[in-house]
Write a protein that holds these residues in place. Structure first.
Motif, short mmCIF file in Angstrom:
data_model
loop_
_atom_site.label_atom_id
_atom_site.label_comp_id
_atom_site.label_asym_id
_atom_site.label_seq_id
_atom_site.Cartn_x
_atom_site.Cartn_y
_atom_site.Cartn_z
N UNK A 93 0.85 -1.20 0.00
CA UNK A 93 0.00 0.00 0.00
C UNK A 93 0.88 1.25 0.00
N UNK A 94 0.43 2.28 -0.72
CA UNK A 94 1.20 3.52 -0.84
C UNK A 94 0.49 4.68 -0.17
N UNK A 95 1.31 5.55 0.44
CA UNK A 95 0.82 6.79 1.02
C UNK A 95 1.72 7.90 0.48
N UNK A 96 1.12 8.85 -0.23
CA UNK A 96 1.92 9.91 -0.86
C UNK A 96 2.50 10.86 0.19
N UNK A 97 3.75 11.23 -0.02
CA UNK A 97 4.45 12.19 0.83
C UNK A 97 4.62 13.48 0.03
N UNK A 98 4.24 14.58 0.61
CA UNK A 98 4.25 15.86 -0.10
C UNK A 98 5.56 16.62 0.14
N UNK A 99 6.18 17.10 -0.95
CA UNK A 99 7.34 17.98 -0.79
C UNK A 99 6.96 19.21 0.03
N UNK A 100 7.84 19.59 0.93
CA UNK A 100 7.57 20.73 1.81
C UNK A 100 6.91 20.32 3.12
N UNK A 101 6.30 19.16 3.15
CA UNK A 101 5.70 18.65 4.39
C UNK A 101 6.53 17.47 4.92
N UNK A 102 6.76 16.47 4.08
CA UNK A 102 7.55 15.30 4.49
C UNK A 102 8.78 15.08 3.63
N UNK A 103 8.94 15.84 2.56
CA UNK A 103 10.12 15.73 1.68
C UNK A 103 10.79 17.09 1.66
N UNK A 104 12.10 17.10 1.96
CA UNK A 104 12.84 18.35 2.07
C UNK A 104 14.24 18.20 1.48
N UNK A 105 14.83 19.32 1.13
CA UNK A 105 16.24 19.38 0.79
C UNK A 105 16.67 18.60 -0.43
N UNK A 106 15.79 18.41 -1.41
CA UNK A 106 16.17 17.65 -2.59
C UNK A 106 17.33 18.35 -3.29
N UNK A 107 18.38 17.58 -3.52
CA UNK A 107 19.59 18.12 -4.13
C UNK A 107 20.31 16.99 -4.83
N UNK A 118 21.78 11.64 -5.87
CA UNK A 118 20.68 12.55 -5.58
C UNK A 118 20.28 12.34 -4.12
N UNK A 119 20.02 13.43 -3.41
CA UNK A 119 19.67 13.35 -1.99
C UNK A 119 18.34 14.05 -1.74
N UNK A 120 17.59 13.55 -0.78
CA UNK A 120 16.45 14.26 -0.23
C UNK A 120 16.19 13.73 1.16
N UNK A 121 15.48 14.51 1.96
CA UNK A 121 15.21 14.16 3.35
C UNK A 121 13.74 13.80 3.51
N UNK A 122 13.47 12.73 4.26
CA UNK A 122 12.10 12.31 4.57
C UNK A 122 11.87 12.56 6.06
N UNK A 123 10.89 13.38 6.38
CA UNK A 123 10.56 13.67 7.76
C UNK A 123 9.91 15.04 7.86
N UNK A 124 9.64 15.45 9.07
CA UNK A 124 9.02 16.76 9.29
C UNK A 124 10.03 17.87 9.05
N UNK A 125 9.54 19.10 8.94
CA UNK A 125 10.42 20.25 8.77
C UNK A 125 11.36 20.39 9.96
N UNK A 126 10.85 20.10 11.16
CA UNK A 126 11.68 20.17 12.36
C UNK A 126 12.79 19.12 12.32
N UNK A 127 12.46 17.91 11.91
CA UNK A 127 13.48 16.86 11.79
C UNK A 127 14.52 17.24 10.75
N UNK A 128 14.07 17.81 9.65
CA UNK A 128 14.99 18.26 8.60
C UNK A 128 15.95 19.32 9.12
N UNK A 129 15.42 20.28 9.87
CA UNK A 129 16.26 21.34 10.43
C UNK A 129 17.33 20.78 11.36
N UNK A 130 17.01 19.70 12.09
CA UNK A 130 17.95 19.11 13.04
C UNK A 130 18.86 18.07 12.41
#
Length: 141
Positions: A93-107, A118-130
């Motif tokens: 089963x799939x659950x979509x993750x939205x950029x800016x909410x659960x996907x950050x820092x794509x580079x 290619x890199x990206x972060x999965x998690x909350x904005x707070x988790x991404x910041x830390x």
């Protein structure tokens, strides 16, 4: 006179945008294990990588439990694309993750071994910041 200038400007912008319509990259679809949080690294042009799959117009990347995916495919940039990200349960089963909410820092960046990552972060904005810089966590195998 002002209307003619605006019409001419609009026509020029339209022509330019139409002539650049071939600059769209093939979009990617990332399948991430349900509940994974942290940096994801997708390595391109790897001898030990998997062949890529297609799902409609999307190139599919299966991310492992460690946040990694390796593909034999060479990354080519042809323009802009709208990628999709999904958590995938063990049952598929799939659950979509939205950029800016659960996907950050794509580079993306290159490593000295001449392949692209290619890199990206999965998690909350707070988790991404830390989370800190992805390069500190990434070790190529």
């Amino acid at each position: 006179m002002k209307k003619r200038f605006l019409l001419l400007s609009f026509t020029m912008m339209l022509l330019i945008s139409c002539s650049r319509s071939n600059e769209t990259a093939r979009p990617s679809l990332y399948l991430i294990p349900d509940g994974y949080r942290g940096w994801v690294a997708v390595e391109y042009d790897k001898d030990n990588g998997q062949p890529t799959e297609m799902e409609g117009e999307y190139t599919v990347f299966h991310i492992d439990q460690n946040g990694r995916s390796r593909t034999k495919t060479l990354l080519t940039h042809e323009g802009w694309a709208t990628n999709k990200y999904y958590y995938v349960s063990e049952g598929g089963d799939r659950k979509e993750l939205k950029p800016g909410k659960m996907i950050h820092g794509a580079t993306e960046g290159t490593e000295n071994t001449n392949h692209t990552i290619e890199f990206f972060f999965v998690g909350s904005a707070d988790e991404f910041d830390k989370a800190g810089d992805y390069r500190r966590e990434y070790k190529s195998n």
